[in-house]
Write an enzyme that holds these catalytic residues in place. Structure first.
Site, PDB file in Angstrom:
ATOM      1  N   VAL A 146     -11.581  10.262-105.149  1.00 27.04           N
ATOM      2  CA  VAL A 146     -11.877  11.702-105.025  1.00 27.04           C
ATOM      3  C   VAL A 146     -11.247  12.682-104.380  1.00 27.04           C
ATOM      4  CG1 VAL A 146     -14.193  11.285-106.792  1.00 27.04           C
ATOM      5  CG2 VAL A 146     -14.045  11.280-104.126  1.00 27.04           C
ATOM      6  N   CYS A 147     -10.770  13.861-104.665  1.00 25.11           N
ATOM      7  CA  CYS A 147     -10.003  14.756-103.887  1.00 25.11           C
ATOM      8  C   CYS A 147     -10.387  16.097-104.252  1.00 25.11           C
ATOM      9  CB  CYS A 147      -8.499  14.426-104.226  1.00 25.11           C
ATOM     10  SG  CYS A 147      -8.085  12.573-104.223  1.00 25.11           S
ATOM     11  N   THR A 148      -9.627  17.012-103.174  1.00 21.66           N
ATOM     12  CA  THR A 148      -9.439  18.384-103.302  1.00 21.66           C
ATOM     13  C   THR A 148      -8.044  18.803-103.414  1.00 21.66           C
ATOM     14  OG1 THR A 148     -11.862  18.630-102.382  1.00 21.66           O
ATOM     15  CG2 THR A 148     -10.306  20.599-102.553  1.00 21.66           C
TER      16      THR A 148
END
Ligand SMILES: *[C@@H]1O[C@H](CO)[C@@H](O)[C@H](O)[C@H]1NC(C)=O
Ligand SMILES: *[C@@H]1O[C@H](CO)[C@@H](O)[C@H](O)[C@H]1NC(C)=O
Ligand SMILES: *[C@@H]1O[C@H](CO)[C@@H](O)[C@H](O)[C@H]1NC(C)=O
Ligand SMILES: *[C@@H]1O[C@H](CO)[C@@H](O)[C@H](O)[C@H]1NC(C)=O
Ligand SMILES: *[C@@H]1O[C@H](CO)[C@@H](O)[C@H](O)[C@H]1NC(C)=O
Length: 399
Positions: A146-148
């Site tokens: 999961v990331c930004t």
């Protein structure tokens, strides 16, 4: 029906549910904070060092390319694979699955497209680890990230592209240490790789030793690219399962990312490849070009392109920012990294956007959280890629 907040947790086993509930029930310290400033150049406890640089020579046979990296990173790679095996065993209460990994997966490596098949064989040989387990390790990244990611344009038209990579969701919360075991073990594997051909740089990437796909990279002077996971009902698990069972139409997402970095010669070409190629699982591709206005978030299902969200300077849209939700839909309330990140971007304003202020945004909880493994910032026009190993000491949100 799934309880709210569980959608990011795909392997819905009872154990994981219990784990999640335990995490949620903990006392809630200040998990969010006001936008940080002055965090760059990185220092202090959230900064754990620079990712080391390596060269991979694409003129070498695929089986030879990763030898140097693997010989340096053999120990943490072995530890990581052992950890993944222990996790799989504890989730399924059985050794059977790992036996299958060792007996059945090796035959599947040959079904991967070149050069990935030979590269994975080379990595298995150099590390002395069973082939099936190296493949398992590669599959893992496709599933638990999961990331930004953000691409922003400053007043002069210069583009900055940056990301936090958050890995290991639900893969074993270490109660004693208040940390995600796998995330901790991944940090020593983070490397920057310069891929060269004919003695010239083709692209650069922040990656993990032993992993042949790409999640973050730049073709200097041409484009920048990051991939974020997209969870949906026709999700990755089905595609991965189909692939294992023999339905092999789609591309592995991170292989596509790599092949775009390796082969695309322009922003437009990259955009076409990323929106049209049939894939094993849905994904978000965050793509930056080399001139004003060239940046977009491509929202993909396995078969098609659902949406391309582009910069629009005229309309005041000077950045595009993606976490793990479709940009036209609200994120899950318990995982609103997007609002926090956008608040900080808006507060910074286009006038003051820079590598330093983007790093500030990516250092603000919960954009920075216990899963955050690294922060990479890129400037395509300066051919600059910097990767920082991250930690989020307590009090800090688990994701
Ligand atoms: C611009 O960003 C820098 C670096 O974080 C900060 O020190 C400065 O106060 C900001 N300037 C304005 C006008 O907000
Ligand atoms: C907890 O973290 C410390 C330092 O980060 C490490 O040395 C120790 O092995 C960890 N303990 C467990 C049980 O993983
Ligand atoms: C590659 O570049 C290096 C340094 O610029 C040079 O010494 C070397 O001869 C080159 N190798 C080839 C195969 O062109
Ligand atoms: C931008 O990329 C294109 C290829 O897509 C290239 O022709 C052009 O020279 C690049 N522009 C700059 C300013 O580097
Ligand atoms: C940030 O600004 C954009 C564009 O003006 C706006 O649509 C968005 O709601 C703002 N977000 C936050 C969290 O302030």
């Amino acid at each position: 029906m799934q309880p709210p907040g569980m959608r990011r947790m795909m392997p819905a086993s009872g154990l994981l549910l219990a784990l999640c509930a335990a995490v949620l029930a903990q006392d809630v310290p200040p998990y969010t904070e006001d936008c940080r400033s002055g965090t760059y150049p990185p220092a202090g406890p959230t900064f754990q060092g620079l990712a080391p640089w390596y060269t991979v020579n694409l003129d070498q046979p695929p089986s030879e390319r990763w030898k140097k990296i693997i010989s340096d990173k053999k120990q943490p790679l072995m530890a990581m694979i052992q950890q993944i095996k222990d996790l799989v065993k504890s989730i399924f209460h059985s050794e059977k699955l790992i036996d299958l990994v060792d007996t059945k997966l090796p035959a599947l490596v040959g079904k991967l497209p070149p050069p990935f098949d030979e590269e994975i064989k080379g990595i298995a040989e150099a590390s002395g680890q069973p082939l099936g387990e190296i493949l398992l390790f590669n599959i893992f990244y496709e599933l638990f990230t999961v990331c930004t990611s953000v691409v922003a344009e400053d007043m002069s038209g210069k583009l900055f592209h940056a990301r936090n990579l958050d890995f290991g969701l639900f893969l074993g919360w270490d109660v004693k240490n208040n940390s995600w075991t796998i995330t901790e073990m991944l940090r020593p594997l983070v490397v920057n790789v310069e891929f060269r051909r004919n003695n010239k740089t083709v692209f650069v990437s922040t990656s993990f030793a032993g992993y042949v796909g790409m999640l973050t990279g730049m073709k200097p002077g041409i484009l920048t690219l990051t991939m974020n996971e997209r969870f949906s009902l026709d999700g990755g698990y089905i595609g991965v399962l189909e692939w294992i069972l023999g339905v092999r139409q789609g591309a592995w997402m991170s292989f596509l990312t790599r092949s775009v970095l390796e082969n695309a010669t322009s922003y437009e070409e990259a955009k076409t490849l990323l929106s049209k190629t049939v894939m094993l699982a849905p994904a978000y591709f965050i793509l930056g070009g080399n001139q004003s206005g060239e940046a977009c978030v491509i929202t993909r299902s396995r078969q098609s392109c659902l949406d391309i969200w582009e910069l629009d300077l005229q309309k005041g849209q000077w950045y595009v920012l993606e976490t793990n939700y479709d940009h036209w839909k609200p994120p899950l309330p318990i995982d609103d990294r997007r609002r926090a990140a956008m608040k900080c971007m808006n507060r910074t304003t286009q006038k003051n956007i820079s590598i330093a202020t983007i790093y500030d945004m990516l250092s603000t909880k919960p954009v920075l959280n216990k899963l955050t493994t690294y922060t990479t910032v890129m400037s395509v026009s300066d051919s600059k890629l910097e990767a920082y190993l991250r930690d989020c000491p307590d009090p800090c949100i688990p994701w």
